[in-house]
Scaffold this active site. Structure first.
Site, PDB file in Angstrom:
ATOM      1  N   CYS A 133     -27.058 -58.673  27.592  1.00  0.00           N
ATOM      2  CA  CYS A 133     -27.666 -58.784  26.419  1.00  0.00           C
ATOM      3  C   CYS A 133     -28.782 -59.871  26.063  1.00  0.00           C
ATOM      4  CB  CYS A 133     -26.685 -59.091  25.017  1.00  0.00           C
ATOM      5  SG  CYS A 133     -25.602 -60.609  25.606  1.00  0.00           S
ATOM      6  N   HIS A 144     -22.746 -63.788  22.953  1.00  0.00           N
ATOM      7  CA  HIS A 144     -23.793 -62.539  22.848  1.00  0.00           C
ATOM      8  C   HIS A 144     -25.077 -63.006  22.337  1.00  0.00           C
ATOM      9  CE1 HIS A 144     -25.037 -58.446  21.973  1.00  0.00           C
ATOM     10  NE2 HIS A 144     -25.255 -58.987  20.600  1.00  0.00           N
TER      11      HIS A 144
END
Lengths: 384, 913
Positions: free
Chosen positions: A71, A326
């Site tokens: 990510c 994330h």
């Protein structure tokens, strides 16, 4: 470049790409001539079309699949790809000859990925080729990188692998912040100057008095604030011949077109455990360095065009804890004039309210907080 | 509105593009038209990526739908009007069938592409057209206001959660298919290890698991995105909530604003429902993970984090959704909220704006006063009676929503042990606040539990002032006004140990609210200006600063024995009790300085008068001033102010009607003829005169009726206005008590009788108890000043202040470690590590460790050898919602699969199956 990988069924877009690469080079000269002229918006978009071709104009937001904790990489790639000043350079690179060289070259793999994304058949694309290439350069999947660190690695890889020196130079020019650091000995007032280049400014989130900083402007001011070095951190003075207390100051000599700011939200405590700081820190959509820094700290050199006005272009936001989290990216589409949020394969159009949400909140430790901020110089954002 | 409908509303240029899009006959436009809704509802992109069975199924469904349409056309049109249409549609269907029978996935591909192109055209059209277009396509919603914004976001989120649920359904299907085939493969492998089809089967399995993996990652990315959006939604809701709180605060001190909660309740409940659904989705994903997992499975890494984030979000929403809907209020003796009298009943209502509760979890709300405020030195302590808990109930007949009413509770002061009374003995109260400046806070605690999520919610009232004697109510209200006007931190119970000052702009607004609230008529600019001058001197400006001391402690005007607020509140009381109608209908100018009064009147006709509140009467007094002319120069007279005592016996309109000025040689006359500016007296006050029976001489009556009137007379020795100084008739500093040439004698109450035969009969009429013998002036003097003695002992600048840190009141919930991170080393030389030539990694700084990162269990040195490890496939798939407890012995299969696109040779380890 890149024609080989295209599927024959989309001949239309391939033709456009060829057209685009040719015109982009022609345009380079024109661009310099026209730089000073302030053109009407209508003309800008004409010009835009001419430079980037339809491929970039359509530059739809396309997702990237997460292929193993990627990510962070995905977010950074999107920041690169949505920035047409970067892609204009990327599209002009020389294609390496051999297949092995091609697999080795990060810029070439990025170009392939960009074209795959813009061919527009899918809502999201697997960045497998690039990931494989990066793993040859010690950038691995299944490791969660720090976005600022990975950005530097990527950028240096790209720059070092662009064979054309001019291109590499213009890439460097696009991103490099030039600073001058000065140390004034408090005993004999000898001043030593030292210029340095940086790719991003690591901004503190706490002031020297340990109070949280609440705005980006204050963080910048704090970064550039002169500092008295005493005690353990004294420096060696040549004239005095010993370590003396001194005043450390810093000033900007040149601000780049693409200004990357890094909020130091990860701090280690005494124990060495890294902790995330999630308190509120707002950043504006427009930055004016003339207002933030004193005339002494900001002396735009002859190299730098225009004033110190910047528009927010991208926010790389982190959610989660320091150990695991994330990344996603909020990016202002230069063609569509809208904000997009890129969460790996999921892409959605968002509003400024959503971007503001990344200012942070001390009470919400798991929500998204801005980590990297990318600002584009105003003239550039409007003109090209 | 469907996408196709929007397409049809496009202008010609863009519609041309659509025509071009459909020109190559991949999908006939009539099919697109007839199946518009169905086509747009399917996830073609999804179908494209998964196996072809789904595409085949969709293809067949599509043909069936077309048959349906054909049948419907035939049914509706006996007259064959649409024969051509029918023919075309049938032909299209046959074409489609012929073209895609064997490659249904190709059709899916094409439709997916077409839909995307359509969207692009719509978006282009939307940007080309100005927002004036009637129906903007959904992608470019024009945000008209925060409300729409919230509504849109709620709808969007609901849709996304719904989509996610469907997506999870597909994920489960995929997983079950894989599970089944994997088991079959295992059986085959065990029974016939040398079967040549094994290898092929394994390849198929690899494709399936790759697909499953992609779906899982997709679902996680979608949830991440959704959480980001819902963060924004939550922030918007919280800002609406704080707006509401602000409204409530202002409404408490008399402002008129909407404090209903229906809208917010709807939004909060909607948002919470979606978030709880999302929580269920996450739990379901956990189950899926428990059943099938593999090396590189994204679920175990990301799910815990997502769950943490979601739970944090939900509890944040819940915490803000627990609010005090009605602030504490006594029904008696004062209607003003936030004023509580000991041993008097009051009521308060709390509401949870998230209308979700488990039926079997009893929601008890606990009420406490001054909980956790041990630092309130010298404050009185109270107990809440009779009970401190109550159950929250949902949707009672009278009240919708989740509310809890505490309606018959009261406060009882805890008597401190040992000697001393009231404020815990005089010794302890040294330097403490007077009781009307003690702020107390009532706190409510609720243990909330829903769908397994537990959290403790807390909310507090605005600070209340508790008094024990009615005559403290006025100054208690002043404290409430001041505190809420400034919008101070509701947790700051020691506010009055160092009260902040207010600007006149703020204070004037609040003063006007007081009148508006009590009498339905606020103060106009002129009236406020007069009050402003009284407080800030002749040059009053909105930014003038007024301190608490000035407002409620200093005597005003100097020399009197009452403060500005006491004076003003007295007038408020007077209006409420005696002058409500006159005030409401703007017959009382009221707040006007004597100087201005004269300026106004001197231009007017003889006998023009106005009504003005006395500035020197403590509990409110009203007077009238009229203008007369003597040789062309105006003279002004005022009557000594009427107070409650007088007005109790006679209403002001009647006084005005019957007022007479007695002068020695004149017949009594009523000098009050026109109300300023020029309304005849009876026209202005006629409606308010009390009903009177005119004496009817014809009627034989026992008594003639009588009425009280007010008369002023000049002293005989008083010179009859000879010395009126024409140059300066108005002397600002005049003391009205002092009978100067302008003033009229103290009032006399006389009983006038119509009947000359009957002498004055005081006290004849039992209806009118006030006896003339009682000097109306006197009661005022008797009224004592309860405030006075306390004021003397007060020390507002007490030393207690030191314990408060004004620097950072806004970070209550902050982790105490956070602000002072030793890791931030200010001394750290920042730029030394940079090579001036080439910008290199300034961020790599040993002081600031980067994210340590999840260490790689599976390093991918060479992607060709990337392996996907298949592990722990639990074969129990019967009950997806209630998975059996994880079996202890986790079977490990080391199976080496390539990543997508790279299919290595497979080495199978059959150790455990």
């Amino acid at each position: 470049m890149g024609q080989g990988v295209g599927r024959p069924d989309r001949s239309k877009s391939i033709r456009l790409e060829e057209y685009q690469t040719m015109t982009a080079e022609e345009q380079e000269e024109e661009e310099e001539e026209e730089e000073c002229r302030a053109d009407a918006v209508e003309k800008h978009s004409q010009q835009l079309k001419a430079i980037c071709g339809l491929a970039d104009l359509k530059n739809e937001a396309v997702g990237l699949y997460n292929i193993g904790l990627s990510c962070c990489l995905n977010s950074l790639l999107q920041v690169f790809f949505m920035n047409r000043h970067f892609t204009a350079i990327l599209r002009r690179i020389k294609v390496p000859f051999g297949a092995a060289d091609q697999k080795w070259s990060v810029p070439y793999q990025m170009l392939l990925l960009l074209e795959e994304m813009q061919r527009g058949r899918h809502e999201a694309v697997h960045p497998v080729g690039l990931a494989r290439c990066l793993s040859k350069h010690e950038v691995r999947l299944f490791i969660l990188y720090d976005a600022s660190e990975l950005f530097l690695i990527l950028w240096n890889l790209i720059k070092s692998q662009i064979i054309n020196l001019d291109l590499a130079e213009s890439l460097a020019g696009l991103y490099t912040i030039q600073l001058q650091e000065s140390l004034v000995c408090q005993k004999c007032s000898l001043e030593t100057k030292n210029s340095s280049n940086m790719l991003m400014l690591p901004l503190p989130v706490f002031a020297y008095d340990s109070l949280p900083i609440r705005t980006l402007e204050d963080a910048l001011r704090c970064f550039f604030a002169p500092e008295h070095l005493t005690g353990d951190s004294t420096c060696h003075c040549e004239r005095c011949g010993k370590r003396t207390p001194c005043l450390q100051g810093m000033k900007v000599t040149c601000l780049p077109h693409i200004l990357t700011l890094h909020l130091k939200r990860f701090c280690s405590k005494n124990s060495g455990r890294t902790q995330k700081i999630s308190h509120y820190l707002s950043f504006p959509r427009n930055l004016d360095f003339n207002e933030i820094l004193t005339a002494e700290q900001y002396q735009p050199g002859a190299l730098e065009e225009g004033s110190g006005l910047y528009d927010l272009f991208a926010v790389v936001a982190h959610s989660g804890s320091a150990n695991f989290g994330h990344y996603c990216a909020y990016i202002w589409s230069l063609t569509e004039h809208k904000w997009y949020c890129f969460n790996d394969s999921s892409v959605c159009q968002v509003s400024w309210d959503d971007v503001r949400c990344t200012f942070g909140n001390a009470g919400l430790r798991w929500s998204e907080t801005a980590y990297l901020l990318v600002y584009l110089k105003k003239e550039l954002a409007a003109a090209v | 509105m469907s996408q196709w409908q929007q397409i049809q509303m496009l202008d010609s240029i863009h519609r041309e593009q659509v025509h071009r899009l459909y020109s190559d006959d991949c999908l006939p436009m009539e099919v697109r038209e007839y199946l518009a809704y169905w086509i747009e509802e399917q996830n073609w992109n999804q179908v494209m990526q998964s196996d072809c069975s789904q595409a085949y199924w969709l293809f067949q469904t599509m043909l069936a739908h077309l048959d349906d349409q054909l049948g419907r056309l035939a049914y509706h049109a006996e007259n064959n009007s649409n024969m051509v249409l029918k023919h075309n549609l049938r032909r299209s269907k046959l074409d489609l069938q012929a073209k895609y029978e064997n490659h249904p996935e190709e059709l899916a591909n094409i439709i997916d592409g077409l839909l995307r192109e359509e969207r692009a055209i719509l978006a282009a059209a939307a940007t080309a057209n100005s927002p004036s277009k009637v129906e903007p396509p959904p992608d470019t919603t024009v945000i008209t206001g925060q409300e729409n914004n919230i509504e849109d976001r709620l709808a969007e989120m609901r849709k996304a959660v719904q989509g996610l649920k469907n997506f999870i359904g597909q994920l489960e299907d995929l997983q079950e298919i894989f599970d089944f085939r994997f088991k079959a493969y295992k059986i085959l492998e065990n029974s016939a290890p040398s079967d040549p089809s094994l290898c092929k089967k394994l390849n198929e399995l690899q494709v399936l698991i790759n697909n499953l993996d992609r779906h899982r990652k997709d679902v996680l990315a979608q949830i991440q995105a959704l959480l980001g959006r819902s963060d924004t939604l939550r922030d918007l809701l919280l800002s609406e909530l704080s707006k509401w709180k602000d409204c409530q605060r202002r409404a408490c001190i008399g402002d008129v604003c909407d404090t209903t909660l229906q809208q917010l309740e709807k939004w909060c409940t909607g948002n919470a429902e979606d978030l709880f659904h999302l929580l269920l989705v996450l739990q379901y994903l956990e189950d899926l993970h428990r059943k099938v997992t593999y090396s590189g499975d994204p679920l175990p890494l990301q799910l815990p984090q997502l769950k943490q984030r979601l739970q944090e979000q939900i509890s944040c929403l819940l915490k803000s959704a627990f609010v005090v809907e009605s602030q504490p209020k006594m029904p008696f003796p004062s209607r003003r909220p936030l004023l509580l009298k000991t041993n008097n009943k009051f009521s308060v209502r709390v509401r949870l704006l998230v209308k979700l509760m488990d039926q079997d979890h009893k929601m008890e709300v606990k009420i406490e006063i001054d909980s956790g405020s041990a630092n309130l030195v010298g404050f009185r302590r109270f107990n809440i009676l009779p009970s401190t808990t109550k159950t929250m109930v949902k949707d009672r007949p009278q009240v919708q929503g989740l509310v809890c009413d505490f309606s018959h509770i009261m406060l009882k002061e805890q008597k401190p042990c040992g000697s001393g009374k009231g404020k815990g003995g005089k010794g302890a109260s040294e330097g403490s606040l007077p009781i009307t400046e003690e702020l107390h806070v009532i706190t409510f605690t609720l243990d909330y539990c829903y769908l397994g999520l537990r959290c403790q919610l807390q909310t507090s009232t605005l600070p209340v002032v508790i008094f024990s004697n009615v005559n403290q109510a006025s100054s208690a209200w002043a404290s409430i006004l001041w505190f809420n006007m400034l919008g101070a931190d509701p947790k700051n119970q020691l506010f009055f140990s160092n009260p902040t000052a207010a600007t006149w702009a703020k204070l004037s607004e609040v003063l006007s609210w007081q009148f508006l609230d009590a009498t339905k008529r606020g103060l106009d600019a002129e009236q406020l200006k007069m009050l402003g001058k009284k407080l800030c001197g002749p040059k009053v400006k909105p930014q003038n600063i007024i301190t608490w001391h000035q407002f409620c402690k200093e005597t005003c005007p100097p020399g009197e024995n009452f403060s500005f607020w006491t004076w003003l509140d007295g007038i408020l009381g007077l209006i409420q009790e005696h002058l409500l109608e006159l005030w409401k209908n703007n017959l009382i100018m009221g707040f006007v300085s004597r100087k201005r009064e004269k300026d106004l009147l001197k231009e007017k006709r003889e006998g023009t008068f106005l009504l003005r509140f006395s500035e020197t009467t403590r509990d409110g007094g009203i007077t009238c001033t009229w203008v007369g002319y003597n040789n062309g120069s105006p003279t002004f007279r005022s009557v000594v102010p009427y107070t409650k005592a007088e007005l109790n016996s006679l209403a002001l309109p009647d006084i005005i009607h019957d007022y007479q000025l007695l002068a020695e040689e004149d017949i009594p006359e009523n000098p009050l003829r026109f109300l300023y500016p020029d309304i005849p007296r009876n026209e202005a006050f006629g409606p308010y005169y009390s009903e009177r029976r005119e004496g009817d001489l014809m009627e034989q009556r026992k008594y003639l009726n009588h009425r009280l009137i007010r008369v002023s007379s000049r002293h005989p020795d008083e010179p009859r206005l000879p010395g009126v100084n024409l140059q300066e008739p108005q002397i600002p500093g005049v003391n009205p008590q002092e009978p100067r040439l302008l003033s009229v004698n103290p009032q006399e109450l006389r009983l006038l009788s119509m009947n000359p035969q009957e002498p004055q009969l005081p006290g004849v009429n039992p209806q009118e108890p006030q006896l003339p013998g009682v000097n109306p002036q006197e009661p005022r003097l008797l009224s004592m000043n309860p405030q006075e003695p306390r004021l003397l002992s007060m020390n507002p600048q007490g030393p207690r202040l030191l314990s408060m840190n004004p620097q950072e009141p806004q970070l209550p919930g902050v982790n105490p470690q956070e602000p002072r991170l030793p890791g931030v080393n200010p001394q750290e030389p920042r730029l030394l590590s940079v090579n001036p030539q080439e910008p290199q990694l300034p961020g790599v700084n040993p002081q600031e460790p980067q994210l340590p990162g999840v260490n790689d269990a599976f390093p991918l040195d060479n992607m060709n050898e990337v392996n996907v490890l298949l592990r722990n496939v639990m074969l129990d798939g019967n009950d997806p919602f209630l998975p059996p407890p994880a079996e202890d012995e986790q079977a490990e299969y080391h199976q080496l699969f390539g990543l997508p696109h790279e299919m290595p040779e497979l080495i199978l380890d059959d150790a455990d199956f």
